[in-house]
Design a protein around this motif. Structure first.
Motif, mmCIF file in Angstrom:
data_model
loop_
_atom_site.group_PDB
_atom_site.id
_atom_site.type_symbol
_atom_site.label_atom_id
_atom_site.label_comp_id
_atom_site.label_asym_id
_atom_site.label_seq_id
_atom_site.Cartn_x
_atom_site.Cartn_y
_atom_site.Cartn_z
ATOM 1 N N ARG A 455 0.872 -1.187 0.000
ATOM 2 C CA ARG A 455 0.000 0.000 0.000
ATOM 3 C C ARG A 455 0.905 1.232 0.000
ATOM 4 N NH1 ARG A 455 -2.380 1.988 5.440
ATOM 5 N NH2 ARG A 455 -1.299 3.754 4.569
ATOM 6 N N PHE A 456 1.141 1.763 -1.181
ATOM 7 C CA PHE A 456 2.167 2.790 -1.334
ATOM 8 C C PHE A 456 1.635 4.126 -1.842
ATOM 9 C CE2 PHE A 456 3.988 -1.408 -2.098
ATOM 10 C CZ PHE A 456 4.976 -1.441 -1.128
ATOM 11 N N GLY A 457 0.679 4.108 -2.755
ATOM 12 C CA GLY A 457 0.258 5.302 -3.461
ATOM 13 C C GLY A 457 0.836 5.304 -4.865
ATOM 14 N N ALA A 458 0.096 5.889 -5.795
ATOM 15 C CA ALA A 458 0.521 5.880 -7.187
ATOM 16 C C ALA A 458 1.864 6.566 -7.384
ATOM 17 C CB ALA A 458 -0.552 6.553 -8.049
ATOM 18 N N ASP A 459 2.172 7.561 -6.538
ATOM 19 C CA ASP A 459 3.407 8.322 -6.714
ATOM 20 C C ASP A 459 4.612 7.684 -6.037
ATOM 21 O OD1 ASP A 459 2.323 8.744 -4.220
ATOM 22 O OD2 ASP A 459 2.972 10.834 -4.086
ATOM 23 N N ARG A 460 4.416 6.628 -5.236
ATOM 24 C CA ARG A 460 5.535 6.044 -4.507
ATOM 25 C C ARG A 460 5.721 4.554 -4.765
ATOM 26 N NH1 ARG A 460 6.070 8.232 1.563
ATOM 27 N NH2 ARG A 460 8.177 7.475 1.122
ATOM 28 N N VAL A 461 4.769 3.925 -5.434
ATOM 29 C CA VAL A 461 4.870 2.479 -5.623
ATOM 30 C C VAL A 461 6.118 2.114 -6.427
ATOM 31 C CG1 VAL A 461 3.378 2.531 -7.679
ATOM 32 C CG2 VAL A 461 3.612 0.413 -6.359
ATOM 33 N N GLY A 462 6.496 2.940 -7.395
ATOM 34 C CA GLY A 462 7.645 2.617 -8.235
ATOM 35 C C GLY A 462 8.937 2.501 -7.464
ATOM 36 N N SER A 502 -8.420 7.045 -11.012
ATOM 37 C CA SER A 502 -7.239 7.066 -11.884
ATOM 38 C C SER A 502 -5.979 6.704 -11.114
ATOM 39 C CB SER A 502 -7.090 8.442 -12.526
ATOM 40 O OG SER A 502 -7.016 9.462 -11.536
ATOM 41 N N ASP A 503 -5.822 7.199 -9.864
ATOM 42 C CA ASP A 503 -4.662 6.849 -9.051
ATOM 43 C C ASP A 503 -4.673 5.374 -8.680
ATOM 44 O OD1 ASP A 503 -3.748 9.480 -9.065
ATOM 45 O OD2 ASP A 503 -4.801 10.000 -7.215
ATOM 46 N N ILE A 504 -5.852 4.864 -8.377
ATOM 47 C CA ILE A 504 -5.981 3.454 -8.000
ATOM 48 C C ILE A 504 -5.571 2.557 -9.168
ATOM 49 C CG2 ILE A 504 -7.663 1.667 -7.378
ATOM 50 C CD1 ILE A 504 -9.202 3.921 -5.868
ATOM 51 N N LEU A 538 -13.755 9.385 -6.676
ATOM 52 C CA LEU A 538 -13.924 10.182 -7.890
ATOM 53 C C LEU A 538 -13.510 9.411 -9.137
ATOM 54 C CD1 LEU A 538 -12.371 13.519 -6.574
ATOM 55 C CD2 LEU A 538 -14.801 13.079 -6.964
ATOM 56 N N GLY A 539 -14.227 9.684 -10.256
ATOM 57 C CA GLY A 539 -13.797 9.171 -11.541
ATOM 58 C C GLY A 539 -14.471 7.886 -11.954
ATOM 59 N N GLY A 540 -13.976 7.349 -13.060
ATOM 60 C CA GLY A 540 -14.543 6.133 -13.610
ATOM 61 C C GLY A 540 -15.568 6.432 -14.686
ATOM 62 N N ILE A 569 -12.227 -1.732 -12.187
ATOM 63 C CA ILE A 569 -10.924 -2.216 -11.728
ATOM 64 C C ILE A 569 -10.771 -3.697 -12.052
ATOM 65 C CG2 ILE A 569 -9.541 -2.699 -9.669
ATOM 66 C CD1 ILE A 569 -10.575 -0.080 -8.501
ATOM 67 N N ALA A 570 -11.829 -4.478 -11.854
ATOM 68 C CA ALA A 570 -11.756 -5.909 -12.163
ATOM 69 C C ALA A 570 -11.424 -6.138 -13.634
ATOM 70 C CB ALA A 570 -13.077 -6.585 -11.805
ATOM 71 N N THR A 571 -12.020 -5.339 -14.508
ATOM 72 C CA THR A 571 -11.741 -5.460 -15.933
ATOM 73 C C THR A 571 -10.270 -5.151 -16.221
ATOM 74 O OG1 THR A 571 -14.017 -4.824 -16.451
ATOM 75 C CG2 THR A 571 -12.389 -4.617 -18.222
ATOM 76 N N LYS A 572 -9.756 -4.119 -15.567
ATOM 77 C CA LYS A 572 -8.340 -3.766 -15.730
ATOM 78 C C LYS A 572 -7.439 -4.892 -15.220
ATOM 79 C CE LYS A 572 -4.830 -0.936 -16.448
ATOM 80 N NZ LYS A 572 -4.427 -0.534 -17.818
#
Length: 588
Positions: A455-462, A502-504, A538-540, A569-572
């Motif tokens: 559990r990192f966040g989109a900006d830190r997972v890398g 989008s971040d998820i 938000l989003g989707g 998300i499941a589709t992705k």
């Protein structure tokens, strides 16, 4: 009043407070002297030091603190209790002259406080003799060997700034205070072993007798789940560990007493199964695990909340306290654990009934964070055939990001149960600490035992995930890797806590890419979601915008995905699994 007068008044107030503190310290020393006299009359041959009691005192005070930092509380009370101990009986710390170093002496001083006199003995044998025969604590750089210096045991570890052990404290302590048994090995684990470790994020119940009564009532009930069901989940997760299946874990952020209904359980279950059907199109079997039937409590980043000048404890979930911003509602009530148990029982009964009605559907297992250890201990059961202990509160439990301290109570509890265990892994987790946690929680390296949930966040997972995956792979760990793309992606919009789909999706895709690069099976996803049409994230494709958040924002803790967002998300995920299969085929 001039500024000078105001300063004088404030300084006078501080002086008065200091006088009150001194008076309280004097009272504490007097009470301690009375305790020492009582211990002496009882003929206690053990050290006056009680490590477990001291840890419980510090943890309780830290949980109640408002402005005072936890590290300050630990330091202040360490010194206070050290001086109190010396008032009961002069207790030396004895070190070995052959191991003498300024660094060791400094770490020992920092760990135990300035009140302890330090002494040096010529060799290891003399250090241990003095700890056995005198009012002394031995501190050595190597722990006891099996059978060495009985009845002495290791009861504490002195650590360096990197968390690594630099020395071991050895003495005549009660069995519940020991980190090792009389033979030098680990003491036998019991469901109560966690009580000798510092516990974070635990509520402080003002009525200890009421808590004890609730624990007794829970201990008299049958387990909520059976050993065979837990074993079936472990077998299914072993397939995930071997790369043949995928773990889908999801459900409420925190379950609610007021919002419970059979219809709600059915909606959430259908969403989980619907997502599983989509993900299975990617080519892997799916193991369905709900965040349900026990997810009634949440760790909180802030212990306190303030409104209109009033400060009260934070809402920690229906199993702990109430949402209403009143002193009565926010006071932890142990009786809430009984209601959590009753609702968990009803939820599990409904899930079982759904399976009987639709035998073609796969099983849905139940999971929750093992946060409230009084509850977990009371529901832990021993299998008489195998001798193993199982958490009877759910099929799978996990240890959270805020409670995964290697020496903490939650890891201590999870280490002794045979259930599948999840471990939340965030950006602050170092690879070497992860390996020590893996060794503690899964010493036999059993497939299906341990799930590492990033559990990192989109900006830190890398930057954060790859070193952890690499370390676990090189160590030969069979642990499953899963991603929780929710908790690292929180944001605030006009004062409303939310998450962007989008971040998820970005973090989920990065998880698969990093796993492929590290030669690791991307084994699962962990989501907070609702079968109801909420507007919290938000989003989707459903087009939830900022103006929609207030329309159906129902969560009392963290924002959840609605069915349309969860299915997206499941589709992705199905596409990412298919892409991973193509990569493997190309590599072959």
């Amino acid at each position: 009043m001039t500024a000078s007068d105001m300063l004088s008044t404030l300084r006078a107030e501080l002086d008065a407070i200091d006088d009150e503190i001194l008076a309280l310290i004097e009272r504490r020393l007097a009470a301690s002297a009375a305790i020492a006299e009582a211990k002496g009359s009882a003929g206690d041959s053990l050290l006056k030091l009680r490590p477990r009691r001291q840890a419980e005192v510090v943890a309780r005070l830290q949980s109640r603190a408002g402005r005072a930092p936890a590290v300050a509380i630990a330091a202040i009370w360490r010194e206070l209790m050290a001086h109190t101990l010396q008032g009961q009986a002069r207790t030396e710390i004895v070190l070995c002259a052959a191991e003498r170093s300024e660094l060791l002496e400094a770490r020992v001083r920092l760990h135990f406080g300035a009140a302890f006199p330090l002494a040096w003995a010529e060799d290891r044998a003399e250090v241990l003799r003095r700890a056995r025969d005198e009012e002394a604590i031995a501190v050595l750089v190597e722990p006891l060997a099996a059978g060495e210096a009985a009845p002495l045991t290791v009861f504490d570890v002195v650590r360096g700034t990197d968390g690594e052990a630099v020395a071991y404290a050895i003495g005549r302590v009660a069995p519940e205070d020991a980190l090792t048994g009389p033979d030098g090995g680990a003491p036998e684990w019991t469901p109560a072993s966690w009580r000798s470790h510092p516990a974070q994020q635990m509520p402080v119940y003002p009525d200890a007798s009421a808590l004890a009564s609730v624990e007794e009532q829970l201990a008299a009930t049958p387990p909520l789940v059976g050993f065979a069901q837990i074993g079936a989940l472990r077998s299914a997760l072993a397939e995930v560990a071997r790369g043949r299946a995928f773990l889908l874990q999801g459900g409420d952020c925190a379950e609610s007493f007021a919002e419970f209904s059979a219809e709600k359980v059915r909606r959430d279950e259908r969403l989980l199964l619907g997502m599983g059907n989509i993900i299975a199109d990617g080519g892997l079997g799916v193991v369905h695990v709900a965040r349900a039937a026990g997810q009634f409590a949440k760790p909180r980043s802030q212990r306190w909340e303030s409104e209109a000048g009033l400060t009260l404890p934070s809402y920690r979930g229906d199993a702990v306290n109430g949402r209403a911003f009143t002193s009565f509602s926010r006071t932890p009530e142990p009786e809430r654990l009984l209601e959590a148990h009753r609702q968990s029982q009803a939820t599990l009964a409904l899930l079982a009934a759904f399976r009987l009605a639709e035998r073609s559907q796969p099983p849905v297992y139940a999971s929750h964070e093992a946060l409230l250890l009084h509850y977990e201990q009371a529901l832990t059961r021993r299998d008489p055939e195998t001798g193993r202990h199982w958490a009877g509160s759910g099929h799978m439990v996990w240890v959270g990001e805020r409670t995964r301290s290697l020496d903490g109570a939650h890891v201590a509890y999870a280490s002794g149960i045979a259930n599948p265990i999840g471990l939340k892994c965030g950006p602050s987790l170092a690879p070497e600490t992860l390996l020590r946690l893996i060794e503690r929680l899964d010493p036999a390296n059993e497939p299906g035992r341990l799930v590492l949930i990033g559990r990192f966040g989109a900006d830190r997972v890398g930057e954060s995930l790859a070193p952890l995956m690499r370390a676990a792979r090189r160590a030969g760990s069979n642990a499953i890797w899963a991603i929780d793309p929710m908790h690292g992606n929180g944001t605030n919009v006009a004062g409303v806590k939310t998450r962007r789909l989008s971040d998820i999706l970005v973090e989920t895709a990065a998880f698969f890419d990093i796993a492929a690069a590290e030669g690791v099976h991307a084994g699962g996803i962990h989501l907070e979601m609702s079968g109801s049409d909420v507007t919290e994230c938000l989003g989707g494709r459903c087009g939830i915008g900022e103006a929609d958040l207030s329309r159906r924002y129902l969560s009392h803790c963290d924002p959840r995905l609605n069915p349309a967002q969860a299915l997206e998300i499941a589709t992705k995920v199905a596409a990412l699994i298919g892409k991973s299969a193509e990569r493997r085929a190309d590599a072959a």
